[in-house]
Scaffold this motif. Structure first.
Motif, PDB file in Angstrom:
ATOM      1  N   VAL A  31       0.859  -1.177   0.000  1.00 53.07           N
ATOM      2  CA  VAL A  31       0.000   0.000   0.000  1.00 53.07           C
ATOM      3  C   VAL A  31       0.900   1.233   0.000  1.00 53.07           C
ATOM      4  O   VAL A  31       1.691   1.436   0.914  1.00 53.07           O
ATOM      5  N   VAL A  32       0.786   2.041  -1.042  1.00 53.57           N
ATOM      6  CA  VAL A  32       1.613   3.244  -1.159  1.00 53.57           C
ATOM      7  C   VAL A  32       0.762   4.446  -0.774  1.00 53.57           C
ATOM      8  O   VAL A  32      -0.086   4.893  -1.551  1.00 53.57           O
ATOM      9  N   ASP A  33       0.982   4.939   0.427  1.00 52.52           N
ATOM     10  CA  ASP A  33       0.188   6.073   0.898  1.00 52.52           C
ATOM     11  C   ASP A  33       0.714   7.362   0.288  1.00 52.52           C
ATOM     12  O   ASP A  33       1.895   7.671   0.359  1.00 52.52           O
ATOM     13  N   GLY A  35      -0.334  10.631   0.922  1.00 53.21           N
ATOM     14  CA  GLY A  35      -0.779  11.832   1.616  1.00 53.21           C
ATOM     15  C   GLY A  35      -2.132  11.707   2.271  1.00 53.21           C
ATOM     16  O   GLY A  35      -2.832  12.716   2.452  1.00 53.21           O
ATOM     17  N   SER A  36      -2.521  10.506   2.660  1.00 50.68           N
ATOM     18  CA  SER A  36      -3.828  10.303   3.287  1.00 50.68           C
ATOM     19  C   SER A  36      -3.940  11.097   4.587  1.00 50.68           C
ATOM     20  O   SER A  36      -2.987  11.185   5.366  1.00 50.68           O
ATOM     21  N   THR A  37      -5.139  11.631   4.813  1.00 53.78           N
ATOM     22  CA  THR A  37      -5.418  12.329   6.070  1.00 53.78           C
ATOM     23  C   THR A  37      -6.351  11.515   6.958  1.00 53.78           C
ATOM     24  O   THR A  37      -6.721  11.965   8.041  1.00 53.78           O
ATOM     25  N   ASP A  38      -6.721  10.320   6.500  1.00 43.96           N
ATOM     26  CA  ASP A  38      -7.556   9.438   7.308  1.00 43.96           C
ATOM     27  C   ASP A  38      -6.665   8.352   7.916  1.00 43.96           C
ATOM     28  O   ASP A  38      -5.461   8.524   8.044  1.00 43.96           O
ATOM     29  N   ASP A  39      -7.246   7.227   8.293  1.00 47.72           N
ATOM     30  CA  ASP A  39      -6.488   6.146   8.936  1.00 47.72           C
ATOM     31  C   ASP A  39      -6.053   5.058   7.963  1.00 47.72           C
ATOM     32  O   ASP A  39      -5.897   3.898   8.346  1.00 47.72           O
ATOM     33  N   SER A  40      -5.833   5.411   6.710  1.00 44.59           N
ATOM     34  CA  SER A  40      -5.437   4.414   5.714  1.00 44.59           C
ATOM     35  C   SER A  40      -4.182   3.656   6.127  1.00 44.59           C
ATOM     36  O   SER A  40      -4.115   2.427   6.015  1.00 44.59           O
ATOM     37  N   VAL A  41      -3.168   4.365   6.577  1.00 46.63           N
ATOM     38  CA  VAL A  41      -1.904   3.710   6.958  1.00 46.63           C
ATOM     39  C   VAL A  41      -2.127   2.763   8.125  1.00 46.63           C
ATOM     40  O   VAL A  41      -1.640   1.623   8.122  1.00 46.63           O
ATOM     41  N   LYS A  42      -2.874   3.204   9.120  1.00 45.17           N
ATOM     42  CA  LYS A  42      -3.154   2.366  10.284  1.00 45.17           C
ATOM     43  C   LYS A  42      -3.923   1.114   9.884  1.00 45.17           C
ATOM     44  O   LYS A  42      -3.616   0.002  10.342  1.00 45.17           O
ATOM     45  N   VAL A  43      -4.925   1.262   9.040  1.00 42.34           N
ATOM     46  CA  VAL A  43      -5.739   0.133   8.599  1.00 42.34           C
ATOM     47  C   VAL A  43      -4.882  -0.852   7.793  1.00 42.34           C
ATOM     48  O   VAL A  43      -4.923  -2.065   8.031  1.00 42.34           O
ATOM     49  N   ARG A  50       2.334  -4.292   3.596  1.00 40.54           N
ATOM     50  CA  ARG A  50       3.524  -3.453   3.661  1.00 40.54           C
ATOM     51  C   ARG A  50       3.115  -2.046   3.239  1.00 40.54           C
ATOM     52  O   ARG A  50       2.432  -1.875   2.217  1.00 40.54           O
ATOM     53  N   VAL A  51       3.508  -1.047   3.986  1.00 43.90           N
ATOM     54  CA  VAL A  51       3.138   0.336   3.683  1.00 43.90           C
ATOM     55  C   VAL A  51       4.371   1.123   3.278  1.00 43.90           C
ATOM     56  O   VAL A  51       5.392   1.107   3.966  1.00 43.90           O
ATOM     57  N   VAL A  52       4.271   1.787   2.140  1.00 47.14           N
ATOM     58  CA  VAL A  52       5.310   2.689   1.653  1.00 47.14           C
ATOM     59  C   VAL A  52       4.695   4.085   1.605  1.00 47.14           C
ATOM     60  O   VAL A  52       3.579   4.258   1.121  1.00 47.14           O
ATOM     61  N   VAL A  53       5.403   5.065   2.114  1.00 48.42           N
ATOM     62  CA  VAL A  53       4.905   6.442   2.094  1.00 48.42           C
ATOM     63  C   VAL A  53       5.595   7.198   0.971  1.00 48.42           C
ATOM     64  O   VAL A  53       6.832   7.260   0.911  1.00 48.42           O
ATOM     65  N   GLU A  54       4.795   7.757   0.063  1.00 44.14           N
ATOM     66  CA  GLU A  54       5.316   8.562  -1.034  1.00 44.14           C
ATOM     67  C   GLU A  54       4.804   9.992  -0.857  1.00 44.14           C
ATOM     68  O   GLU A  54       3.638  10.282  -1.119  1.00 44.14           O
ATOM     69  N   PRO A  55       5.658  10.912  -0.389  1.00 43.97           N
ATOM     70  CA  PRO A  55       5.209  12.279  -0.115  1.00 43.97           C
ATOM     71  C   PRO A  55       4.893  13.094  -1.360  1.00 43.97           C
ATOM     72  O   PRO A  55       4.101  14.041  -1.289  1.00 43.97           O
TER      73      PRO A  55
END
Length: 218
Positions: A31-33, A35-43, A50-55
């Motif tokens: 899951v490539v987040d 810029g979510s402002t909800d609980d997507s990363v937590k969920v 696996r979570v990857v953050v792409e700013p």
């Protein structure tokens, strides 16, 4: 065979449980987040993805970050909004695994009138016709569910980081002599409002991105 599944994500906390719980065995979600402002990363984390953050904001930026983070030989892409059923991934990845196709796309078949707004479907028909003329491949949809080999995708040198990314992938693959195929997958009403077809601004931005990709590839 283990396959990484890249899921670009922007505020999809409502859809992620359904999507991740339907992932077939052997398919590892990334899951490539974006810029979510909800609980997507937590969920996503809680469900074992696996979570990857792409700013850097942009659909293509999220997709490419997932591609670079993937480690499997074969990767798949699909939306994280519950409009596509992960259980159909083997239909798309199968021909790539077998070596029969280099890039396989899922042709979306709407299972509800709410799944595909008329203006978006009409635009897709025109885009698909252009792709058939430009690539010679029998494509009837620029489907977001797709699969290919990771190293070869990276070698294509995709540059777009917005909504033109899926189109550029097909055009560059065709120019490189790839075998491109298509198979039917269900298209369902998404959870929440689409960032592209759900707003006039999103639709116009996607059209602009795709026009730029077409112009640059001519």
């Amino acid at each position: 065979m283990v396959i990484d599944v890249i899921l670009p994500c922007l505020n999809e906390e409502a859809a992620l449980p359904w999507v991740l719980e339907r992932m077939p065995p052997g398919y590892h979600p990334i899951v490539v987040d974006n810029g979510s402002t909800d609980d997507s990363v937590k969920v996503a984390t809680g469900l074992g993805a696996r979570v990857v953050v792409e700013p850097r904001r942009g659909f293509g930026a999220a997709c490419h970050a997932g591609l670079l983070a993937a480690t499997c030989d074969i990767v798949a892409f699909m939306d994280a909004d519950a409009s596509l059923d992960p259980r159909h991934l083997p239909r798309v990845t199968g021909p790539v695994v077998a070596g029969d196709t280099d890039l396989m796309l899922g042709r979306r078949i709407p299972r509800s009138a709410r799944a595909w707004p008329p203006h978006a479907r009409a635009g897709n028909v025109l885009l698909a016709a252009m792709l058939r003329r430009r690539t010679g491949a029998a494509l009837y949809d620029l489907g977001p569910m797709r699969a290919a080999r990771r190293a070869e995708l990276i070698d294509l040198g995709l540059r777009d980081r917005r909504f033109g990314y899926p189109l550029e992938m097909v055009l560059r693959a065709a120019a490189a002599g790839w075998r491109i195929g298509e198979t039917k997958v269900d298209y369902l009403p998404r959870a929440g409002r689409s960032k592209v077809t759900g707003t006039v601004r999103g639709t116009l931005r996607a059209i602009g991105d795709m026009r730029r990709v077409i112009r640059e590839s001519s």
